[in-house]
Design a protein around this motif. Sequence first.
Motif, PDB file in Angstrom:
ATOM      1  N   GLY A 198       0.790  -1.220   0.000  1.00 31.11           N
ATOM      2  CA  GLY A 198       0.000   0.000   0.000  1.00 31.11           C
ATOM      3  C   GLY A 198       0.820   1.267   0.000  1.00 31.11           C
ATOM      4  N   THR A 199       0.143   2.368   0.246  1.00 28.48           N
ATOM      5  CA  THR A 199       0.683   3.718   0.093  1.00 28.48           C
ATOM      6  C   THR A 199       1.980   3.937   0.866  1.00 28.48           C
ATOM      7  N   ASN A 200       2.026   3.456   2.084  1.00 30.14           N
ATOM      8  CA  ASN A 200       3.161   3.762   2.961  1.00 30.14           C
ATOM      9  C   ASN A 200       4.046   2.557   3.242  1.00 30.14           C
ATOM     10  N   VAL A 201       4.100   1.627   2.299  1.00 27.64           N
ATOM     11  CA  VAL A 201       4.922   0.430   2.461  1.00 27.64           C
ATOM     12  C   VAL A 201       5.895   0.314   1.288  1.00 27.64           C
ATOM     13  N   ASN A 202       7.189   0.281   1.592  1.00 24.92           N
ATOM     14  CA  ASN A 202       8.240   0.061   0.579  1.00 24.92           C
ATOM     15  C   ASN A 202       8.123   0.966  -0.645  1.00 24.92           C
ATOM     16  N   ALA A 203       7.844   2.234  -0.397  1.00 28.05           N
ATOM     17  CA  ALA A 203       7.766   3.245  -1.465  1.00 28.05           C
ATOM     18  C   ALA A 203       6.636   2.968  -2.453  1.00 28.05           C
ATOM     19  N   ASN A 204       5.690   2.096  -2.074  1.00 27.90           N
ATOM     20  CA  ASN A 204       4.449   1.915  -2.832  1.00 27.90           C
ATOM     21  C   ASN A 204       4.677   1.636  -4.310  1.00 27.90           C
ATOM     22  N   PRO A 205       5.344   0.517  -4.657  1.00 26.42           N
ATOM     23  CA  PRO A 205       5.611   0.226  -6.075  1.00 26.42           C
ATOM     24  C   PRO A 205       4.359  -0.033  -6.907  1.00 26.42           C
ATOM     25  N   TYR A 206       3.215  -0.292  -6.241  1.00 23.16           N
ATOM     26  CA  TYR A 206       1.975  -0.583  -6.971  1.00 23.16           C
ATOM     27  C   TYR A 206       1.069   0.645  -7.111  1.00 23.16           C
ATOM     28  N   GLY A 207       1.489   1.772  -6.549  1.00 23.99           N
ATOM     29  CA  GLY A 207       0.763   3.023  -6.738  1.00 23.99           C
ATOM     30  C   GLY A 207      -0.589   3.080  -6.064  1.00 23.99           C
ATOM     31  N   LEU A 208      -0.757   2.439  -4.914  1.00 25.99           N
ATOM     32  CA  LEU A 208      -2.046   2.431  -4.223  1.00 25.99           C
ATOM     33  C   LEU A 208      -2.271   3.718  -3.446  1.00 25.99           C
TER      34      LEU A 208
END
Length: 325
Positions: A198-208
Amino acid sequence: MRRLGSVQQKMPCVFLTEVKEEPSRKRDCQQFQVVATENVNPRALESNIDCALATEKLDGTCCYVSLYNGEPYLWARLDRKPNKQADKRFKKFHHSRKSCKEFTWNVEEDFRNVPDSWIPAHGVQHHNGQPVPDENGHIPGWVPVEKNNKQYCWHSSVVNYDAGIALVLRPGSDDSELLEVAAVPLSELLEQTLELIGTNVNANPYGLGCKKQPIHVLVPHGIIRIRNAPAVHYQQLTDWFQGCAEGKVEGIVWHCNDGMLVKLHRHHLGLKWPVGDTFLNKRPVVIRVNWVTYELDVGSEDLFVSFTNLNGRCFDCIKDVHFET
C-alpha cells in the motif's frame, strides 16, 4: 491454497548465487550484491521445481495471522537484531571471510530488547532454550498488532478486531483475471502469512492510494498465481522479466509439492525494480466490502467505511481505486 503457517525463513534462490563486491541494488546500506549464477540450485531440483506452482512475489511487508489472547490477530514482522557492539563484532568476523556459522552469539546480551509479546517464527532453531540467529545475525519473529499502536498504524488500518475481519486483495472466484478487495474473517486466515502492500509500504511500487487517502491491503502469500511461468532456465527467466507483461513483478516464489519454497528476485538477475507499470495493475478489481452489515461505530476516515462506499464497483486496476472526498 497451501497454508504457509508462520514460517518466514530465508528462502533459497532457485539458482546458486555468488557475492559481488558492489553496492546492493536492493538495500542501500549493503555494500555487496547477491547475484544468481546459471546453475539451478540442487535443493530446487530435489524438490522437483519443474512441477512447482509459480506465484508472484509481492513487494510489501510480511504479516502473520495467529491467536493472541485467544483471538485471531494480525502479527507484524519484527526480527531481533544485534546491538551495536555485537553487530560490530559480527561484521568484523564476517569480513575476515570466516563462516558466519562459526560466530558465537550470546542471545541474552547481544540482542536488542523486543516486546514481551514477541515470538520467534516457526522454523527458527533453538539451542539451550534460546533462539539461534540466522546467517545475517537476525532472529525472525512476530509481534501482535494491537489496537491504536502508532508504530503499526498501517497494519492496524486493514483489520478490525471487533468485527474479526481483515481487508484482503485476492483473485475473484468468478473470473480468472478479476481481483477483488474483500472483508475476510481473520479466522479464515489463521496460520497464514500475508503481504501488506500500500501507500506507505516500501515506497508503494503498486501506486495504491495517496498521502491524503492512503490505501493498504493484505495479500495472502501464494495466492497470485503466474499462469504462464517460463521454464527454470536462467536466460528464459531473464527474457521473461524483461520482455513479458506478466514478468513485471518483483519476483517469483515457487511452491514445491514437498512444501519447499524457492524464490527468484529481479535483482538476482541484475534487473531493475520497481518497474513503471506492474503486472498487478494489469488486472481489473472489484470491491466487495459492506461495512454496514457489522453495525459497528467507526469513524468516517476508517478504511473499511471508505471501501464500503465503493462496494460493488469495478475498476480497471487496483491503482485506480480512489475514495470520494
